[in-house]
Design an enzyme around this catalytic site. Structure first.
Site, PDB file in Angstrom:
ATOM      1  N   GLU A 243      41.234  44.471  45.553  1.00  0.00           N
ATOM      2  CA  GLU A 243      42.318  45.395  45.960  1.00  0.00           C
ATOM      3  C   GLU A 243      43.313  45.386  44.807  1.00  0.00           C
ATOM      4  O   GLU A 243      44.099  44.448  44.664  1.00  0.00           O
ATOM      5  CB  GLU A 243      42.986  44.896  47.247  1.00  0.00           C
ATOM      6  CG  GLU A 243      42.073  44.888  48.459  1.00  0.00           C
ATOM      7  CD  GLU A 243      41.796  46.270  49.031  1.00  0.00           C
ATOM      8  OE1 GLU A 243      42.266  47.273  48.460  1.00  0.00           O
ATOM      9  OE2 GLU A 243      41.079  46.345  50.045  1.00  0.00           O
ATOM     10  N   CYS A 277      51.601  47.869  47.133  1.00  0.00           N
ATOM     11  CA  CYS A 277      50.467  48.481  46.433  1.00  0.00           C
ATOM     12  C   CYS A 277      50.276  49.919  46.871  1.00  0.00           C
ATOM     13  O   CYS A 277      50.198  50.819  46.047  1.00  0.00           O
ATOM     14  CB  CYS A 277      49.208  47.670  46.684  1.00  0.00           C
ATOM     15  SG  CYS A 277      48.881  47.386  48.421  1.00  0.00           S
TER      16      CYS A 277
HETATM   17  P1  NAD Z   1      48.643  39.766  39.078  1.00  0.00           P
HETATM   18  O1  NAD Z   1      47.318  40.402  38.823  1.00  0.00           O
HETATM   19  O2  NAD Z   1      49.538  39.500  37.926  1.00  0.00           O
HETATM   20  O3  NAD Z   1      48.450  38.362  39.797  1.00  0.00           O
HETATM   21  C1  NAD Z   1      47.715  38.236  41.012  1.00  0.00           C
HETATM   22  C2  NAD Z   1      47.121  36.845  41.093  1.00  0.00           C
HETATM   23  O4  NAD Z   1      46.090  36.680  40.116  1.00  0.00           O
HETATM   24  C3  NAD Z   1      48.111  35.708  40.867  1.00  0.00           C
HETATM   25  O5  NAD Z   1      47.865  34.724  41.845  1.00  0.00           O
HETATM   26  C4  NAD Z   1      47.747  35.221  39.474  1.00  0.00           C
HETATM   27  O6  NAD Z   1      48.047  33.864  39.246  1.00  0.00           O
HETATM   28  C5  NAD Z   1      46.249  35.417  39.464  1.00  0.00           C
HETATM   29  N1  NAD Z   1      45.637  35.497  38.141  1.00  0.00           N
HETATM   30  C6  NAD Z   1      46.207  35.864  36.981  1.00  0.00           C
HETATM   31  N2  NAD Z   1      45.290  35.862  35.974  1.00  0.00           N
HETATM   32  C7  NAD Z   1      44.126  35.491  36.526  1.00  0.00           C
HETATM   33  C8  NAD Z   1      42.804  35.341  36.019  1.00  0.00           C
HETATM   34  N3  NAD Z   1      42.507  35.567  34.738  1.00  0.00           N
HETATM   35  N4  NAD Z   1      41.818  34.971  36.881  1.00  0.00           N
HETATM   36  C9  NAD Z   1      42.100  34.777  38.186  1.00  0.00           C
HETATM   37  N5  NAD Z   1      43.334  34.897  38.719  1.00  0.00           N
HETATM   38  C10 NAD Z   1      44.331  35.260  37.904  1.00  0.00           C
HETATM   39  O7  NAD Z   1      49.327  40.713  40.171  1.00  0.00           O
HETATM   40  P2  NAD Z   1      50.816  40.625  40.757  1.00  0.00           P
HETATM   41  O8  NAD Z   1      51.766  41.055  39.688  1.00  0.00           O
HETATM   42  O9  NAD Z   1      51.012  39.316  41.440  1.00  0.00           O
HETATM   43  O10 NAD Z   1      50.777  41.740  41.904  1.00  0.00           O
HETATM   44  C11 NAD Z   1      51.173  43.069  41.706  1.00  0.00           C
HETATM   45  C12 NAD Z   1      49.953  43.963  41.571  1.00  0.00           C
HETATM   46  O11 NAD Z   1      49.117  43.786  42.714  1.00  0.00           O
HETATM   47  C13 NAD Z   1      50.295  45.434  41.555  1.00  0.00           C
HETATM   48  O12 NAD Z   1      49.493  46.099  40.594  1.00  0.00           O
HETATM   49  C14 NAD Z   1      49.904  45.919  42.957  1.00  0.00           C
HETATM   50  O13 NAD Z   1      49.580  47.275  43.055  1.00  0.00           O
HETATM   51  C15 NAD Z   1      48.726  45.053  43.232  1.00  0.00           C
HETATM   52  N6  NAD Z   1      48.498  44.940  44.674  1.00  0.00           N
HETATM   53  C16 NAD Z   1      47.406  45.579  45.211  1.00  0.00           C
HETATM   54  C17 NAD Z   1      47.196  45.532  46.591  1.00  0.00           C
HETATM   55  C18 NAD Z   1      46.026  46.244  47.212  1.00  0.00           C
HETATM   56  O14 NAD Z   1      45.780  46.045  48.404  1.00  0.00           O
HETATM   57  N7  NAD Z   1      45.282  47.046  46.473  1.00  0.00           N
HETATM   58  C19 NAD Z   1      48.087  44.837  47.402  1.00  0.00           C
HETATM   59  C20 NAD Z   1      49.179  44.198  46.825  1.00  0.00           C
HETATM   60  C21 NAD Z   1      49.368  44.249  45.448  1.00  0.00           C
END
Ligand code: NAD
Length: 469
Positions: A243, A277
């Protein structure tokens, strides 16, 4: 937990490295989060692997009963959980925010527990009998973001547990306390080791995504991280539900009543102060009603109080972190410099403590402007003018993500026809972002793949197995 302090104490580490988590409204400390390592992750995966077979052997009915008790436990501690969420994430207690999010956790647990998933007889013609079953995967990794930290964790863990899996959660570094507290409450009902939270950094997330003992990763976060997870999970051919980011369009058709839709448009865009999101992030309005929609939306937006989330009067809060604040400020400034018209906001007070960015509406802006083309993920909505519905649909589809979208009209049939032409996983009519635990949810294009919620969401947490004969 009986009090907020008891809840916080229950998740405060008594040994090992810790990190202070700041309140985005004040900068004050909310609490201490453990700094877990890849070694801690190994222990959590080992415990999950050991606990999973007995949990799977309980069967659907017994597991569902446990999840229903977990939902009750969340409700008993709802006020303490909402307060911690408000302090750590910034979202107000009131409005569609912290209390709403905790309520959603209980609701999603209950629906995951009670949704029926029967084996399907695919062929039964006298010669061949084939049945499709969904077996547990084993250990599931759940990696989440900071915007709806409790609710999204439940979206991931509730169907995983229901289907007989163990779960290791890696919360966002920005909001670990909310997830630790939620898991502590749910764990009052679960066997040891089945659900654990490893509060580490990107290295821990990356290891979880490549670990050979993990059969599936549920990931919610940015598209860039989603792509990294696809790569790191490739060697073990892990199942993935992704997602990812969105940049949802809303199209107001010429026959929509500006006054009637203004409040729905506002909450579609500004729920959780825009850090959602599937929020409305680009609003397309026909020439004939453009000024009226701008005026009605400005009137609604100007009346919505923003401030410290613990103050019951507020329905909008700070941005969760300074990085996100800087992104929103940069995009609005670039829009202003390009000649766009700022209808409301756009003038942050940098003297004020906390990450408060004012509610901002920007009109007369080009579709190519970065405030439109990029995911701003904050309280700033661009409003773009169109002359023909074909033009609006083309602009709505001119991005490489497609999570949600909406069409606004007094004629639902006309709205559905337009909806069918939009490239998005969900298109809402006369509302935006309304998720429901019974209705499948997932992205198109680079917003990800795999469905959550409803029976489709349960199937995604199982391994399909055909019994033929
Ligand atoms: P992010 O991708 O920066 O981080 C999300 C998670 O991934 C964190 O826990 C982070 O530590 C982890 N992470 C980072 N690098 C990683 C790697 N290489 N391997 C595995 N895990 C890793 O996202 P964010 O800034 O926390 O959230 C905001 C984003 O999330 C926005 O783009 C938003 O649209 C999206 N979002 C999508 C949905 C959906 O349902 N589609 C819902 C909520 C948020």
């Amino acid at each position: 937990m009986e009090t907020y302090d008891a809840l916080l104490t229950s998740i405060t580490p008594t040994s090992g490295a810790t990190r202070t988590i700041p309140d985005p409204a004040t900068g004050e400390a909310v609490g201490q989060a453990p700094v877990h390592t890849v070694q801690d992750l190994e222990h959590a995966i080992a415990a999950a692997t050991a606990a999973q077979p007995a949990w799977a052997a309980l069967g659907h009915e017994a597991r569902s009963a446990v999840l229903l008790r977990a939902a009750d436990a969340v409700e008993r501690s709802a006020e303490e959980l909402a307060r911690l969420l408000s302090r750590e994430q910034g979202k107000p207690l009131n409005g569609p925010n912290a209390r709403f999010e905790v309520g959603a956790c209980a609701a999603w647990l209950r629906v995951a527990a009670t949704t029926a998933l029967e084996p399907e007889t695919v062929v039964d013609d006298g010669e061949t009998r084939a049945e499709l079953h969904y077996r547990p995967i084993g250990v599931v990794g759940a990696i989440g973001p900071w915007n709806w930290p409790m609710m999204i964790t439940v979206w991931q863990i509730a169907p995983a547990l229901r289907m007989g899996n163990a779960v290791v959660v890696k919360p966002s570094e920005y909001t670990p306390l909310s997830v630790l507290a939620l898991a502590a409450i749910i764990n009052e009902e679960l066997p040891d080791g089945l659900l654990s939270v490893v509060s580490g950094g990107r290295d821990v997330g990356a290891r979880l995504a490549e670990h050979p003992a993990v059969g599936k990763v549920m990931f919610t976060g940015s598209t860039a991280t989603g792509k990294a997870i696809i790569k790191s999970s490739a060697d073990t051919v892990k199942r993935l539900t992704l997602e990812l980011g969105g940049n949802d369009a809303g199209i107001v058709l010429p026959d929509a009543d500006p006054k009637a839709i203004a409040e729905g448009l506002f909450w579609g865009a500004f729920i959780n102060t825009g850090q959602t999101c599937a929020a409305l992030k680009r609003l397309y309005v026909h020439d004939s009603t453009y000024e009226a929609v701008c005026a009605e939306l400005t009137a609604v937006a100007a009346a919505m109080p923003m401030g410290n989330g613990l103050d019951e009067a507020n329905v909008l809060g700070p941005l969760q972190n300074r990085q996100q604040y800087d992104i929103v400020a940069r995009l609005v400034e670039a829009a202003r410099e390009s000649g766009a018209r700022v209808l409301l906001g756009g003038n942050p007070n940098d003297e004020q403590p906390g990450n408060f960015y004012p509610t901002t509406l920007v009109a007369d802006i080009a579709n190519e402007n970065p405030l439109v083309a990029e995911e701003q993920f904050g309280p700033a909505l661009p409003i773009i003018r169109y002359s023909t519905v074909d033009e609006a649909v083309a602009m709505a589809n001119a991005v490489d993500v497609g999570l949600g979208a909406s069409v606004w009209s007094s004629d639902p049939d006309a709205a559905r026809e337009v909806a069918a032409r939009i490239q998005a996983g969900t298109v809402w009519i006369n509302k935006h972002g309304a998720v429901d635990p019974r209705i499948p949810f997932g992205g198109a294009k680079q917003s990800g793949y795999g469905l959550e919620f409803g029976v489709e969401g349960l199937k995604a947490l199982g391994v399909p197995q055909v019994i033929n004969g």
